[in-house]
Design an enzyme around this catalytic site. Structure first.
Site, PDB file in Angstrom:
ATOM      1  N   LYS A  12      49.491  56.871  81.633  1.00  0.00           N
ATOM      2  CA  LYS A  12      49.271  58.294  81.961  1.00  0.00           C
ATOM      3  C   LYS A  12      48.001  58.429  82.799  1.00  0.00           C
ATOM      4  CE  LYS A  12      45.560  59.152  79.067  1.00  0.00           C
ATOM      5  NZ  LYS A  12      44.205  59.222  79.637  1.00  0.00           N
ATOM      6  N   ASP A 134      45.868  60.550  71.846  1.00  0.00           N
ATOM      7  CA  ASP A 134      46.834  60.800  72.921  1.00  0.00           C
ATOM      8  C   ASP A 134      48.191  60.123  72.676  1.00  0.00           C
ATOM      9  OD1 ASP A 134      46.002  58.278  73.507  1.00  0.00           O
ATOM     10  OD2 ASP A 134      45.152  58.740  75.471  1.00  0.00           O
TER      11      ASP A 134
HETATM   12  O1  C5P Z   1      41.717  59.268  68.891  1.00  0.00           O
HETATM   13  P1  C5P Z   1      41.212  58.038  69.553  1.00  0.00           P
HETATM   14  O2  C5P Z   1      41.156  56.866  68.608  1.00  0.00           O
HETATM   15  O3  C5P Z   1      41.907  57.700  70.824  1.00  0.00           O
HETATM   16  O4  C5P Z   1      39.705  58.355  69.959  1.00  0.00           O
HETATM   17  C1  C5P Z   1      38.740  57.364  70.217  1.00  0.00           C
HETATM   18  C2  C5P Z   1      37.371  57.983  70.042  1.00  0.00           C
HETATM   19  O5  C5P Z   1      37.143  58.969  71.053  1.00  0.00           O
HETATM   20  C3  C5P Z   1      37.194  58.729  68.735  1.00  0.00           C
HETATM   21  O6  C5P Z   1      36.725  57.874  67.712  1.00  0.00           O
HETATM   22  C4  C5P Z   1      36.166  59.785  69.077  1.00  0.00           C
HETATM   23  O7  C5P Z   1      34.867  59.222  69.076  1.00  0.00           O
HETATM   24  C5  C5P Z   1      36.477  60.108  70.513  1.00  0.00           C
HETATM   25  N1  C5P Z   1      37.337  61.302  70.681  1.00  0.00           N
HETATM   26  C6  C5P Z   1      36.793  62.558  70.495  1.00  0.00           C
HETATM   27  N2  C5P Z   1      37.580  63.674  70.667  1.00  0.00           N
HETATM   28  C7  C5P Z   1      38.869  63.555  71.041  1.00  0.00           C
HETATM   29  C8  C5P Z   1      39.446  62.281  71.232  1.00  0.00           C
HETATM   30  C9  C5P Z   1      38.656  61.170  71.041  1.00  0.00           C
HETATM   31  O8  C5P Z   1      35.606  62.689  70.188  1.00  0.00           O
HETATM   32  N3  C5P Z   1      39.597  64.666  71.230  1.00  0.00           N
END
Ligand code: C5P
Length: 280
Positions: A12, A134
């Site tokens: 994406k 995502d």
């Molecule tokens: O959800 P995901 O594991 O992809 O996110 C990785 C990191 O990015 C999270 O641990 C967080 O620190 C940050 N993040 C965030 N807000 C979001 C998505 C991700 O702070 N909406």
């Protein structure tokens, strides 16, 4: 016995990305316009005696950090799916803001559900969010408006296919670091709003290119100036829009037609690595 299943897991890009506020759970509320593209990984799933994961890219961990494995374990815990062998052909660079690991995980959720537990389909968004913010988007793909952590996704009628160039600099950006850099910069962003974004999409996106901005760019370009230089190079080569995907490091450029994209690719290939793709 269920046969072998092969599925494509697309990358994406984010046409725009606004980071709104930091939440009590540590995540950030955001507003984004997701888009799947033709660049994809390929995943083959075969029933097996024990769970196995093979990947043709030796730099990708096949341990429990691999989101494919997390998806398979969640499906086993929740729906008792049987063990499978997963073969992963990686084409999407890792750590590039293209969601490769998230897409692979979503593809495994969908494939296991179709193979073994079709009634699980309505539970997949919930499982997907346990893997990453995502991952739910990849269950629908196409063009979609994302809010919340990125998991509240509304599909939009996609624009006609848009030719793209992607440049992967040899550096990757940690998503958690990029959110921290933004928090430290104390910059607050405001929402563009669903109806404006829908209008931009309906108008084919490129006429509204100046509104397609990514809040991560200033804080990432400050630390990795070569990324800003790639974006300027894309625009100078005739791109109608260029921007960073997600929290980086991939720089994407969009063109009005394939001929101008190919001309830019030829011009830029001496200066940077570029890969052609289309929106899907
Ligand atoms: O959800 P995901 O594991 O992809 O996110 C990785 C990191 O990015 C999270 O641990 C967080 O620190 C940050 N993040 C965030 N807000 C979001 C998505 C991700 O702070 N909406």
């Amino acid at each position: 016995m269920t046969e072998t299943v092969t599925v494509a897991a697309p990358a994406k890009i984010n046409w725009m990305l606004r980071v709104l506020d930091r939440r009590a759970d540590g995540y950030h509320n955001l507003e984004t316009l997701f888009q799947t593209i033709s660049l994809h990984d390929e995943i083959t799933i075969t029933p097996a005696e024990t769970f196995e994961l093979d990947c043709d890219d030796s730099t990708i961990p096949t341990s429990r950090d691999n989101l494919v494995l997390r998806a398979a374990i969640l499906m086993r815990e929740r729906f008792s799916t049987p063990p499978v062998r997963v073969q992963l052909r990686k084409r999407i660079p890792a750590g590039g803001g293209l969601g490769g690991g998230s897409s692979d995980a979503a593809a495994v959720l969908v494939a296991l559900s179709r193979m073994f537990v079709p009634q699980a389909e309505s539970h997949l968004p919930d499982l997907a969010l346990q893997i990453g913010s995502d991952v739910p988007f990849f269950l629908i793909g196409g063009t979609a408006y994302g809010t919340g952590r990125g998991e509240v996704v509304t599909p939009l009628p996609g624009p006609s296919p848009i030719p793209l160039l992607l440049s992967f600099p040899g550096v990757s950006v940690s998503t958690a670091d990029a959110f921290r850099w933004l928090d430290d910069s104390a910059k607050k962003s405001s929402r563009v709003g669903a109806s404006r974004i829908r209008d931009l999409v309906l108008n084919g996106l490129l006429d509204g290119a100046s509104e397609l901005t990514n809040d991560f760019e200033p804080v990432v370009f400050e630390r990795m100036p070569e990324l800003g230089a790639i974006k300027r190079g894309m625009l100078a080569a005739g791109a109608a829009w260029s921007g960073m995907s997600g929290s980086g490091s991939t720089i994407v450029a969009a063109f009005r037609d394939v001929a101008s994209r190919d001309e830019a690719a030829a011009r830029l290939s001496g200066q940077m690595n570029v890969v052609s793709a289309m929106t899907t």
